[in-house]
Write an enzyme that holds these catalytic residues in place. Structure first.
Site, PDB file in Angstrom:
ATOM      1  N   SER A  48       0.825  -1.213   0.000  1.00 37.88           N
ATOM      2  CA  SER A  48       0.000   0.000   0.000  1.00 37.88           C
ATOM      3  C   SER A  48       0.863   1.269   0.000  1.00 37.88           C
ATOM      4  O   SER A  48       0.507   2.260  -0.637  1.00 37.88           O
ATOM      5  CB  SER A  48      -0.987   0.000   1.168  1.00 37.88           C
ATOM      6  OG  SER A  48      -0.345   0.281   2.385  1.00 37.88           O
TER       7      SER A  48
ATOM      8  N   ARG B 101      21.450 -14.410   3.300  1.00 39.65           N
ATOM      9  CA  ARG B 101      20.997 -13.020   3.227  1.00 39.65           C
ATOM     10  C   ARG B 101      21.788 -12.217   2.192  1.00 39.65           C
ATOM     11  O   ARG B 101      21.229 -11.536   1.349  1.00 39.65           O
ATOM     12  CB  ARG B 101      21.111 -12.363   4.609  1.00 39.65           C
ATOM     13  CG  ARG B 101      20.429 -11.005   4.681  1.00 39.65           C
ATOM     14  CD  ARG B 101      20.531 -10.379   6.053  1.00 39.65           C
ATOM     15  NE  ARG B 101      20.108 -11.253   7.126  1.00 39.65           N
ATOM     16  CZ  ARG B 101      18.842 -11.500   7.459  1.00 39.65           C
ATOM     17  NH1 ARG B 101      17.872 -10.955   6.760  1.00 39.65           N
ATOM     18  NH2 ARG B 101      18.547 -12.285   8.460  1.00 39.65           N
TER      19      ARG B 101
ATOM     20  N   MET C 153       9.847  -6.782   4.624  1.00 36.20           N
ATOM     21  CA  MET C 153      10.021  -7.418   5.930  1.00 36.20           C
ATOM     22  C   MET C 153      11.300  -8.253   6.013  1.00 36.20           C
ATOM     23  O   MET C 153      11.314  -9.350   6.544  1.00 36.20           O
ATOM     24  CB  MET C 153       8.797  -8.302   6.238  1.00 36.20           C
ATOM     25  CG  MET C 153       7.473  -7.565   6.185  1.00 36.20           C
ATOM     26  SD  MET C 153       7.427  -6.083   7.226  1.00 36.20           S
ATOM     27  CE  MET C 153       7.292  -6.852   8.841  1.00 36.20           C
ATOM     28  N   ARG C 154      12.378  -7.714   5.485  1.00 34.35           N
ATOM     29  CA  ARG C 154      13.652  -8.436   5.543  1.00 34.35           C
ATOM     30  C   ARG C 154      14.714  -7.529   6.153  1.00 34.35           C
ATOM     31  O   ARG C 154      14.777  -6.345   5.827  1.00 34.35           O
ATOM     32  CB  ARG C 154      14.128  -8.799   4.127  1.00 34.35           C
ATOM     33  CG  ARG C 154      13.175  -9.632   3.340  1.00 34.35           C
ATOM     34  CD  ARG C 154      13.591 -11.065   3.147  1.00 34.35           C
ATOM     35  NE  ARG C 154      15.000 -11.292   2.945  1.00 34.35           N
ATOM     36  CZ  ARG C 154      15.692 -12.258   3.554  1.00 34.35           C
ATOM     37  NH1 ARG C 154      15.118 -13.046   4.420  1.00 34.35           N
ATOM     38  NH2 ARG C 154      16.957 -12.443   3.287  1.00 34.35           N
ATOM     39  N   LEU C 155      15.536  -8.108   7.006  1.00 35.63           N
ATOM     40  CA  LEU C 155      16.727  -7.376   7.449  1.00 35.63           C
ATOM     41  C   LEU C 155      17.716  -7.398   6.287  1.00 35.63           C
ATOM     42  O   LEU C 155      17.859  -8.407   5.609  1.00 35.63           O
ATOM     43  CB  LEU C 155      17.346  -8.061   8.675  1.00 35.63           C
ATOM     44  CG  LEU C 155      16.534  -7.943   9.972  1.00 35.63           C
ATOM     45  CD1 LEU C 155      17.144  -8.811  11.050  1.00 35.63           C
ATOM     46  CD2 LEU C 155      16.464  -6.503  10.423  1.00 35.63           C
TER      47      LEU C 155
ATOM     48  N   HIS D 201       8.438   3.721   8.811  1.00 36.04           N
ATOM     49  CA  HIS D 201       8.251   2.880  10.005  1.00 36.04           C
ATOM     50  C   HIS D 201       7.044   3.384  10.791  1.00 36.04           C
ATOM     51  O   HIS D 201       6.911   4.593  10.998  1.00 36.04           O
ATOM     52  CB  HIS D 201       9.519   2.935  10.868  1.00 36.04           C
ATOM     53  CG  HIS D 201       9.430   2.056  12.078  1.00 36.04           C
ATOM     54  ND1 HIS D 201       9.507   0.683  11.995  1.00 36.04           N
ATOM     55  CD2 HIS D 201       9.245   2.344  13.389  1.00 36.04           C
ATOM     56  CE1 HIS D 201       9.391   0.171  13.210  1.00 36.04           C
ATOM     57  NE2 HIS D 201       9.222   1.161  14.069  1.00 36.04           N
TER      58      HIS D 201
ATOM     59  N   SER E 135       7.276   7.439  10.838  1.00 39.14           N
ATOM     60  CA  SER E 135       8.538   8.134  10.583  1.00 39.14           C
ATOM     61  C   SER E 135       9.126   7.646   9.264  1.00 39.14           C
ATOM     62  O   SER E 135       9.062   6.451   8.967  1.00 39.14           O
ATOM     63  CB  SER E 135       9.571   7.814  11.685  1.00 39.14           C
ATOM     64  OG  SER E 135       9.040   8.052  12.970  1.00 39.14           O
TER      65      SER E 135
ATOM     66  N   ASP F   5      15.869   0.198  11.939  1.00 39.17           N
ATOM     67  CA  ASP F   5      15.027   1.375  12.227  1.00 39.17           C
ATOM     68  C   ASP F   5      15.814   2.472  12.954  1.00 39.17           C
ATOM     69  O   ASP F   5      15.294   3.110  13.871  1.00 39.17           O
ATOM     70  CB  ASP F   5      13.794   0.972  13.063  1.00 39.17           C
ATOM     71  CG  ASP F   5      12.931  -0.052  12.344  1.00 39.17           C
ATOM     72  OD1 ASP F   5      12.904  -0.039  11.101  1.00 39.17           O
ATOM     73  OD2 ASP F   5      12.280  -0.861  13.028  1.00 39.17           O
TER      74      ASP F   5
ATOM     75  N   ALA G  75      -1.651   8.236   7.314  1.00 45.06           N
ATOM     76  CA  ALA G  75      -0.559   9.196   7.528  1.00 45.06           C
ATOM     77  C   ALA G  75       0.709   8.759   6.793  1.00 45.06           C
ATOM     78  O   ALA G  75       1.416   9.583   6.200  1.00 45.06           O
ATOM     79  CB  ALA G  75      -0.285   9.349   9.031  1.00 45.06           C
ATOM     80  N   GLU G  76       0.984   7.451   6.818  1.00 40.65           N
ATOM     81  CA  GLU G  76       2.166   6.928   6.112  1.00 40.65           C
ATOM     82  C   GLU G  76       2.107   7.267   4.627  1.00 40.65           C
ATOM     83  O   GLU G  76       3.092   7.717   4.037  1.00 40.65           O
ATOM     84  CB  GLU G  76       2.255   5.396   6.262  1.00 40.65           C
ATOM     85  CG  GLU G  76       2.649   4.917   7.636  1.00 40.65           C
ATOM     86  CD  GLU G  76       2.707   3.394   7.701  1.00 40.65           C
ATOM     87  OE1 GLU G  76       3.126   2.751   6.721  1.00 40.65           O
ATOM     88  OE2 GLU G  76       2.320   2.839   8.738  1.00 40.65           O
TER      89      GLU G  76
END
Length: 197
Positions: free
Chosen positions: A15, A66, A91-93, A110, A137, A146, A174-175
């Site tokens: 989204s 990774r 959703m991955r580091l 975030h 943010s 983050d 808001a995002e």
């Protein structure tokens, strides 16, 4: 005006990617989306991006180290000509090598008022803490989760009776507003004259 080329990384419905994509349709928008890439070939956001004529790339990260997976994504972003990367519900580091390769050119959104509530379950944490406001943010991505410099925030009031889900739904609005505006400011910052002292 040459538009900055942005690659967007998603993991799900996309989204925030959609908000960036639709903002980019305005003639005055200083960026264009050149690639939407996902670590889940089933990510719903890919269908939307394809329907809007944006090139997409998807590959599952399963079974890959990774750094190996990030190298594949990095290659696709560079092939697409991306100047910047926007993480939109990715959703991955990220591996340190990937982050270093896009230093000061990668943003993330975030759902908290950083530095509060890094990581997951941010809405519930804000409710549990009795905060009057939660929010979102946009920050520059660094190798710490983050943790990069915050560029912009939008506080969102917590209402009586809010649940994590009802709060999340309002913060998402808001995002969508904040991310496209902040990305536009970020990609034009080099072209803007410095403010008078």
């Amino acid at each position: 005006m040459t538009k900055a080329k942005v690659g967007v990384l998603i993991s799900g419905r996309g989204s925030n990617m959609a908000a960036l994509l639709y903002a980019a349709k305005h003639p005055s928008c200083p960026y264009e989306i050149v690639l939407v890439a996902a670590n889940d070939p089933q990510a719903a956001g890919l269908i939307l991006a394809q329907a809007e004529g944006i090139p997409t790339f998807a590959q599952s990260h399963k079974g890959l180290k990774r750094a190996e997976f990030d190298q594949i994504i990095d290659g696709e972003l560079r092939k697409a000509g991306a100047d910047y990367v926007a993480l939109a519900g990715y959703m991955r580091l990220l591996s340190p090598e990937f982050v270093a390769g896009w230093e000061n050119r990668m943003l993330n959104i975030h759902p908290s008022l950083l530095p509060k509530y890094k990581g997951l379950d941010t809405h519930q944490k804000a409710l549990d803490a009795g905060d009057s406001h939660a929010g979102c943010s946009v920050h520059v991505v660094t190798s710490e989760l983050d943790d990069g410099p915050v560029l912009a925030q939008t506080p969102v009031a917590i209402l009586p009776g809010d649940t994590a889900d009802s709060l999340a739904a309002r913060i998402l609005i808001a995002e969508h507003q904040l991310y496209s505006r902040t990305l536009a400011d970020f990609v034009t910052r080099d072209r803007q004259p410095p403010l008078p002292k």
